[in-house]
Design a protein around this motif. Structure first.
Motif, PDB file in Angstrom:
ATOM      1  N   ASN A   1      40.646   9.054 -86.491  1.00 15.02           N
ATOM      2  CA  ASN A   1      41.111   8.307 -85.308  1.00 15.02           C
ATOM      3  C   ASN A   1      40.738   9.090 -84.052  1.00 15.02           C
ATOM      4  O   ASN A   1      41.522   9.874 -83.532  1.00 15.02           O
ATOM      5  CB  ASN A   1      42.623   8.112 -85.333  1.00 15.02           C
ATOM      6  CG  ASN A   1      43.107   7.378 -86.565  1.00 15.02           C
ATOM      7  OD1 ASN A   1      44.104   7.770 -87.140  1.00 15.02           O
ATOM      8  ND2 ASN A   1      42.438   6.338 -86.993  1.00 15.02           N
ATOM      9  N   GLY A   2      39.530   8.863 -83.585  1.00 21.16           N
ATOM     10  CA  GLY A   2      39.029   9.644 -82.456  1.00 21.16           C
ATOM     11  C   GLY A   2      38.317  10.884 -82.964  1.00 21.16           C
ATOM     12  O   GLY A   2      38.495  11.307 -84.102  1.00 21.16           O
ATOM     13  N   GLY A   3      37.493  11.462 -82.098  1.00 18.51           N
ATOM     14  CA  GLY A   3      36.732  12.654 -82.448  1.00 18.51           C
ATOM     15  C   GLY A   3      37.178  13.881 -81.675  1.00 18.51           C
ATOM     16  O   GLY A   3      38.310  13.953 -81.197  1.00 18.51           O
ATOM     17  N   LYS A   4      36.257  14.834 -81.542  1.00 16.17           N
ATOM     18  CA  LYS A   4      36.621  16.137 -80.983  1.00 16.17           C
ATOM     19  C   LYS A   4      37.003  16.064 -79.501  1.00 16.17           C
ATOM     20  O   LYS A   4      37.853  16.827 -79.044  1.00 16.17           O
ATOM     21  CB  LYS A   4      35.483  17.136 -81.181  1.00 16.17           C
ATOM     22  CG  LYS A   4      34.204  16.828 -80.413  1.00 16.17           C
ATOM     23  CD  LYS A   4      33.125  17.865 -80.734  1.00 16.17           C
ATOM     24  CE  LYS A   4      31.862  17.635 -79.926  1.00 16.17           C
ATOM     25  NZ  LYS A   4      30.794  18.610 -80.289  1.00 16.17           N
ATOM     26  N   TRP A   5      36.387  15.127 -78.751  1.00 16.89           N
ATOM     27  CA  TRP A   5      36.723  15.048 -77.327  1.00 16.89           C
ATOM     28  C   TRP A   5      38.117  14.470 -77.137  1.00 16.89           C
ATOM     29  O   TRP A   5      38.889  14.938 -76.298  1.00 16.89           O
ATOM     30  CB  TRP A   5      35.680  14.220 -76.584  1.00 16.89           C
ATOM     31  CG  TRP A   5      34.323  14.831 -76.666  1.00 16.89           C
ATOM     32  CD1 TRP A   5      33.253  14.404 -77.393  1.00 16.89           C
ATOM     33  CD2 TRP A   5      33.907  16.048 -76.020  1.00 16.89           C
ATOM     34  NE1 TRP A   5      32.191  15.259 -77.243  1.00 16.89           N
ATOM     35  CE2 TRP A   5      32.559  16.272 -76.409  1.00 16.89           C
ATOM     36  CE3 TRP A   5      34.529  16.951 -75.162  1.00 16.89           C
ATOM     37  CZ2 TRP A   5      31.837  17.377 -75.963  1.00 16.89           C
ATOM     38  CZ3 TRP A   5      33.801  18.055 -74.705  1.00 16.89           C
ATOM     39  CH2 TRP A   5      32.477  18.249 -75.109  1.00 16.89           C
ATOM     40  N   ALA A   6      38.467  13.481 -77.946  1.00 18.10           N
ATOM     41  CA  ALA A   6      39.821  12.942 -77.892  1.00 18.10           C
ATOM     42  C   ALA A   6      40.836  14.011 -78.266  1.00 18.10           C
ATOM     43  O   ALA A   6      41.874  14.179 -77.609  1.00 18.10           O
ATOM     44  CB  ALA A   6      39.948  11.744 -78.839  1.00 18.10           C
TER      45      ALA A   6
ATOM     46  N   TRP B   1      36.361  17.243 -85.486  1.00 12.72           N
ATOM     47  CA  TRP B   1      37.747  17.520 -85.101  1.00 12.72           C
ATOM     48  C   TRP B   1      38.348  16.182 -84.705  1.00 12.72           C
ATOM     49  O   TRP B   1      37.699  15.373 -84.028  1.00 12.72           O
ATOM     50  CB  TRP B   1      37.768  18.515 -83.936  1.00 12.72           C
ATOM     51  CG  TRP B   1      39.127  18.963 -83.507  1.00 12.72           C
ATOM     52  CD1 TRP B   1      40.290  18.939 -84.232  1.00 12.72           C
ATOM     53  CD2 TRP B   1      39.479  19.536 -82.235  1.00 12.72           C
ATOM     54  NE1 TRP B   1      41.331  19.447 -83.512  1.00 12.72           N
ATOM     55  CE2 TRP B   1      40.862  19.826 -82.280  1.00 12.72           C
ATOM     56  CE3 TRP B   1      38.766  19.821 -81.081  1.00 12.72           C
ATOM     57  CZ2 TRP B   1      41.543  20.386 -81.202  1.00 12.72           C
ATOM     58  CZ3 TRP B   1      39.432  20.387 -80.013  1.00 12.72           C
ATOM     59  CH2 TRP B   1      40.810  20.673 -80.083  1.00 12.72           C
ATOM     60  N   THR B   2      39.549  15.898 -85.151  1.00 17.76           N
ATOM     61  CA  THR B   2      40.181  14.624 -84.846  1.00 17.76           C
ATOM     62  C   THR B   2      41.679  14.803 -84.665  1.00 17.76           C
ATOM     63  O   THR B   2      42.237  15.855 -85.012  1.00 17.76           O
ATOM     64  CB  THR B   2      39.900  13.596 -85.958  1.00 17.76           C
ATOM     65  OG1 THR B   2      40.403  12.311 -85.558  1.00 17.76           O
ATOM     66  CG2 THR B   2      40.557  13.993 -87.271  1.00 17.76           C
ATOM     67  N   ILE B   3      42.333  13.793 -84.141  1.00 23.53           N
ATOM     68  CA  ILE B   3      43.789  13.825 -83.974  1.00 23.53           C
ATOM     69  C   ILE B   3      44.478  13.348 -85.246  1.00 23.53           C
ATOM     70  O   ILE B   3      45.414  13.979 -85.741  1.00 23.53           O
ATOM     71  CB  ILE B   3      44.228  12.955 -82.779  1.00 23.53           C
ATOM     72  CG1 ILE B   3      43.477  13.350 -81.506  1.00 23.53           C
ATOM     73  CG2 ILE B   3      45.744  13.097 -82.560  1.00 23.53           C
ATOM     74  CD1 ILE B   3      43.706  12.402 -80.346  1.00 23.53           C
ATOM     75  N   ASN B   4      44.013  12.218 -85.788  1.00 21.38           N
ATOM     76  CA  ASN B   4      44.612  11.631 -86.994  1.00 21.38           C
ATOM     77  C   ASN B   4      43.530  11.123 -87.931  1.00 21.38           C
ATOM     78  O   ASN B   4      42.376  10.956 -87.539  1.00 21.38           O
ATOM     79  CB  ASN B   4      45.505  10.425 -86.640  1.00 21.38           C
ATOM     80  CG  ASN B   4      46.545  10.721 -85.603  1.00 21.38           C
ATOM     81  OD1 ASN B   4      47.517  11.396 -85.869  1.00 21.38           O
ATOM     82  ND2 ASN B   4      46.340  10.206 -84.399  1.00 21.38           N
ATOM     83  N   TYR B   5      43.956  10.842 -89.164  1.00 22.54           N
ATOM     84  CA  TYR B   5      43.115  10.118 -90.116  1.00 22.54           C
ATOM     85  C   TYR B   5      43.845   8.857 -90.545  1.00 22.54           C
ATOM     86  O   TYR B   5      45.072   8.821 -90.615  1.00 22.54           O
ATOM     87  CB  TYR B   5      42.825  10.947 -91.369  1.00 22.54           C
ATOM     88  CG  TYR B   5      41.833  12.052 -91.176  1.00 22.54           C
ATOM     89  CD1 TYR B   5      40.469  11.782 -91.006  1.00 22.54           C
ATOM     90  CD2 TYR B   5      42.247  13.383 -91.178  1.00 22.54           C
ATOM     91  CE1 TYR B   5      39.558  12.805 -90.836  1.00 22.54           C
ATOM     92  CE2 TYR B   5      41.335  14.414 -91.011  1.00 22.54           C
ATOM     93  CZ  TYR B   5      39.996  14.119 -90.841  1.00 22.54           C
ATOM     94  OH  TYR B   5      39.083  15.135 -90.667  1.00 22.54           O
ATOM     95  N   ILE B   6      43.056   7.821 -90.868  1.00 22.52           N
ATOM     96  CA  ILE B   6      43.584   6.631 -91.506  1.00 22.52           C
ATOM     97  C   ILE B   6      42.915   6.493 -92.868  1.00 22.52           C
ATOM     98  O   ILE B   6      41.693   6.697 -92.984  1.00 22.52           O
ATOM     99  CB  ILE B   6      43.386   5.357 -90.657  1.00 22.52           C
ATOM    100  CG1 ILE B   6      44.041   4.151 -91.331  1.00 22.52           C
ATOM    101  CG2 ILE B   6      41.929   5.102 -90.368  1.00 22.52           C
ATOM    102  CD1 ILE B   6      44.141   2.918 -90.443  1.00 22.52           C
ATOM    103  N   VAL B   7      43.718   6.205 -93.875  1.00 26.09           N
ATOM    104  CA  VAL B   7      43.213   6.002 -95.236  1.00 26.09           C
ATOM    105  C   VAL B   7      43.529   4.573 -95.652  1.00 26.09           C
ATOM    106  O   VAL B   7      44.663   4.109 -95.494  1.00 26.09           O
ATOM    107  CB  VAL B   7      43.881   6.965 -96.235  1.00 26.09           C
ATOM    108  CG1 VAL B   7      43.292   6.768 -97.632  1.00 26.09           C
ATOM    109  CG2 VAL B   7      43.748   8.413 -95.791  1.00 26.09           C
ATOM    110  N   VAL B   8      42.532   3.873 -96.157  1.00 26.62           N
ATOM    111  CA  VAL B   8      42.732   2.553 -96.759  1.00 26.62           C
ATOM    112  C   VAL B   8      42.248   2.641 -98.204  1.00 26.62           C
ATOM    113  O   VAL B   8      41.094   3.027 -98.453  1.00 26.62           O
ATOM    114  CB  VAL B   8      41.968   1.452 -96.002  1.00 26.62           C
ATOM    115  CG1 VAL B   8      42.147   0.113 -96.710  1.00 26.62           C
ATOM    116  CG2 VAL B   8      42.445   1.374 -94.553  1.00 26.62           C
TER     117      VAL B   8
END
Length: 235
Positions: A166-171, A224-231
């Protein structure tokens, strides 16, 4: 059981909010997943105030929310542990769980329980932070990479549809900067007062939020990210 804690109440977010970057990417990906993979009877696992109910309710025949403690809005239907769900095997068509896994010490059992209560071919939609400060202490135990999530879900028997940052390193960078700055506001120092003036009164937070969204979309890099989503699907 844990004491009642403040939780997200809905899907509306303000562009001047210090959490805007995090919520923008989280909600964008979560709404897409809910629209594409929600069906039938749904369990909102760790539901809190059911902030995403307005998205999943029209797509389901029935929904139930469970959590370890009652929410501030008294919206939890069943108070229980995520590792010991009081539902029969093969009960739900969809399980959704947002920002809960890091608060469950025995996270292997939580994912196995989600698998158990899902019907065959049922879907799970789960989000979890990868970069965030300690919160809801002392019930904050883990940060798990996309590789760890893959192993965790496959170990329980799930077939993974996708795992997405959910977003990358800049986020992540801009969001962590804002979190760091806002954490100083609790101190009544001259420095914190100046920062508060800049970021709130002079709307520097609003500007940073817009720069972060633009930069992350243009120069996407999810190392680098803030969150992950898994489906994933029960097979």
């Amino acid at each position: 059981m844990r004491k009642e804690m403040p939780r997200l109440k809905g899907v509306s977010i303000k562009k001047k909010s210090p959490d805007y970057i995090h919520l923008y990417f989280l909600m964008t990906d979560l709404k897409e997943a809910i629209n594409n993979f929600t069906k039938g009877k749904l369990l909102d696992l760790g539901c809190g105030n059911k902030p995403y109910k307005e998205w999943y309710q029209p797509l389901t025949t029935e929904s139930t929310g469970c959590d370890a403690t009652q929410s501030t809005e008294q919206l939890v239907d069943t108070i229980c542990l995520a590792t010991d769900l009081p539902y029969e095997t093969n009960t739900f068509d969809t399980v959704i769980s947002t920002q809960v896994l890091e608060h469950v010490y025995d996270h292997h059992s939580m994912i196995k329980e989600a698998y158990r209560v899902l019907k065959p071919q049922g879907n799970i939609i789960l989000t979890v932070p990868f970069t965030w400060e300690l919160h809801e202490e002392p019930y904050d135990f883990f940060r798990i990479s996309k590789h760890g999530l893959k192993e965790l879900f496959e170990e329980a028997g799930f077939e993974i549809n996708y795992i997405k940052a959910n977003g990358g390193k800049w986020a992540a960078m801009f969001q962590m900067m804002l979190n760091t700055v806002y954490s100083t506001f609790k101190y009544k120092t001259v420095k914190s007062k100046i920062l508060k003036l800049l970021f709130i009164e002079l709307k520097l937070t609003w500007l940073i939020n817009h720069i972060a969204i633009w930069a992350d979309k243009k120069y996407r890099d999810d190392i680098w990210t803030i969150n992950y989503i898994v489906v994933a699907k029960k097979i």
